[in-house]
Design a protein around this motif. Sequence first.
Motif, short mmCIF file in Angstrom:
data_model
loop_
_atom_site.label_atom_id
_atom_site.label_comp_id
_atom_site.label_asym_id
_atom_site.label_seq_id
_atom_site.Cartn_x
_atom_site.Cartn_y
_atom_site.Cartn_z
N ALA A 1 69.09 28.51 15.53
CA ALA A 1 68.35 29.40 15.90
C ALA A 1 67.57 29.72 14.85
N GLU A 2 67.45 29.37 13.73
CA GLU A 2 66.47 30.17 12.97
C GLU A 2 64.97 29.12 13.53
N ALA A 3 65.37 27.54 13.43
CA ALA A 3 64.26 26.81 13.84
C ALA A 3 63.32 27.19 15.61
N ALA A 4 64.38 27.48 16.33
CA ALA A 4 63.98 28.33 17.66
C ALA A 4 63.10 29.47 17.15
N VAL A 5 64.20 30.42 17.06
CA VAL A 5 63.18 31.52 16.36
C VAL A 5 61.59 30.70 15.73
N ARG A 6 61.29 30.51 14.89
CA ARG A 6 60.02 30.05 14.15
C ARG A 6 59.39 29.07 15.37
N VAL A 7 59.65 28.13 16.20
CA VAL A 7 59.22 28.13 17.38
C VAL A 7 58.69 28.70 17.90
N LEU A 8 59.27 29.63 18.78
CA LEU A 8 58.61 30.38 19.68
C LEU A 8 57.62 31.35 19.49
N ALA A 9 57.55 31.80 17.98
CA ALA A 9 57.15 32.84 17.17
C ALA A 9 55.80 32.29 17.01
N HIS A 10 55.25 30.62 16.61
CA HIS A 10 54.12 30.12 16.34
C HIS A 10 54.16 29.85 17.46
N GLY A 11 54.28 29.39 18.63
CA GLY A 11 54.09 28.53 19.88
C GLY A 11 53.59 29.13 21.15
N GLY A 12 54.48 30.69 21.62
CA GLY A 12 55.58 31.00 22.74
C GLY A 12 56.56 30.41 23.72
N LEU A 13 56.46 31.17 24.23
CA LEU A 13 57.56 30.09 25.35
C LEU A 13 57.91 28.88 26.08
N ARG A 14 56.39 28.45 26.05
CA ARG A 14 56.47 27.27 26.58
C ARG A 14 57.19 26.43 25.69
N ALA A 15 56.38 26.93 24.65
CA ALA A 15 56.12 25.67 23.32
C ALA A 15 57.85 25.24 23.22
N LEU A 16 58.93 26.84 23.57
CA LEU A 16 59.99 26.56 22.74
C LEU A 16 61.08 24.88 23.75
N THR A 17 61.25 23.97 23.49
CA THR A 17 61.71 22.88 24.40
C THR A 17 62.85 22.44 22.79
N HIS A 18 63.76 22.13 23.51
CA HIS A 18 64.38 22.00 23.10
C HIS A 18 64.03 20.16 21.73
N ARG A 19 63.48 19.19 22.40
CA ARG A 19 62.64 18.19 21.64
C ARG A 19 61.76 18.89 20.70
N ALA A 20 61.05 19.95 20.39
CA ALA A 20 60.80 20.83 19.71
C ALA A 20 61.72 22.29 18.42
N VAL A 21 62.42 22.61 18.79
CA VAL A 21 63.59 22.83 17.94
C VAL A 21 64.21 21.64 17.32
N ASP A 22 64.11 20.59 17.61
CA ASP A 22 64.73 19.28 16.98
C ASP A 22 63.89 18.72 15.78
N ARG A 23 62.41 19.18 15.92
CA ARG A 23 61.81 18.69 15.23
C ARG A 23 61.76 19.96 14.11
N GLU A 24 61.33 20.84 14.06
CA GLU A 24 61.62 21.89 13.69
C GLU A 24 62.25 22.06 12.61
N ALA A 25 63.40 22.29 13.13
CA ALA A 25 64.68 22.42 12.32
C ALA A 25 64.93 21.01 11.82
N GLN A 26 64.28 19.76 11.79
CA GLN A 26 64.69 18.76 10.90
C GLN A 26 66.35 17.70 11.03
N VAL A 27 66.18 17.60 12.84
CA VAL A 27 67.78 17.66 12.86
C VAL A 27 67.65 16.02 14.22
N PRO A 28 68.57 15.46 14.02
CA PRO A 28 68.41 14.54 15.10
C PRO A 28 67.90 14.59 16.27
N LEU A 29 67.60 14.34 17.15
CA LEU A 29 66.92 14.80 18.56
C LEU A 29 68.24 14.53 19.29
N GLY A 30 68.54 15.55 20.28
CA GLY A 30 69.70 15.49 20.88
C GLY A 30 70.50 16.79 19.99
#
Length: 199
Positions: A16-45
Motif C-alpha cells: 500500500a505504501e509503495a503504491a501510494v509513492r508510485v502514484l504520487a510520482h508517476g500518476g495513474l498510468r505508472a501504477l502497475t503491479h510490477r512497478a509496485v513490486d519494484r518500489e516495495a522491493q518485494v518479489p515480482l508477483g
Amino acid sequence: MPSSRPRPSERHHAIAEAAVRVLAHGGLRALTHRAVDREAQVPLGTTSYHASTKQALLEIVVTSLVERSDAHVSAILSDPALSARMDSSISIEELLLGIDDVVDGAAMRSDAMRARYALLVELEPGDLRRSLLEESPMRRQLIPAIAAALGRLGLADPDLRAKELFEISDALIWQRQIVGATTDVGTVLRHYLYGATQS
C-alpha cells in the motif's frame, strides 16, 4: 527459530505504501503491479497476489489514503490546545491559525496528497472517488468543527462558510503540491473570513 519473513499484514502495508509513492510520482498510468513490486522491493508477483486486478490495487491505495487522513484528522482534533480554542470564544485570528496548521500538516504529507490529487483527476465517479471527496475523513470531521467555530463568531450560514473554507484550503494545498505556488495561506483565508463577516 522465528522466521524473518514479513507477516502478510506487513507485506500488505508495504505494498500500500509503495503504491501510494508510485502514484504520487508517476500518476495513474505508472501504477502497475510490477512497478509496485519494484518500489516495495518485494518479489515480482507479490502485488498481484494481494491485488489481482488494477481495481483491487486502487482500492488498496484509497484505503491507505483514507486511513492516513483519518489518523491526521484525529491527531488534529485531539490536540488539547486546538480543542481549548475551538470550545471557547474563538477569534478569527485563532481560527486562521488552526486552519493554517491543518493546511501545513496536509501539505507535509506530500506523497499522500499528490496521490489523492492524481486519483481525483483520473477516477470515474463512484465509491473510490467519493471516499476521497465528500466521504473523506478530513471533510466529514473538519467541516463540522469549523462550522461550530464560525457559529461562535456569529457568521451567517456557518455550515456553508465552513464548506467554502475547506474548499479554499484544499485548493491551496493543491497549488502548493502540484503547481509549486507559494501563496500565503493565512492571507487568502483572512481576506475570505473578514469579507464573510461583512456579508
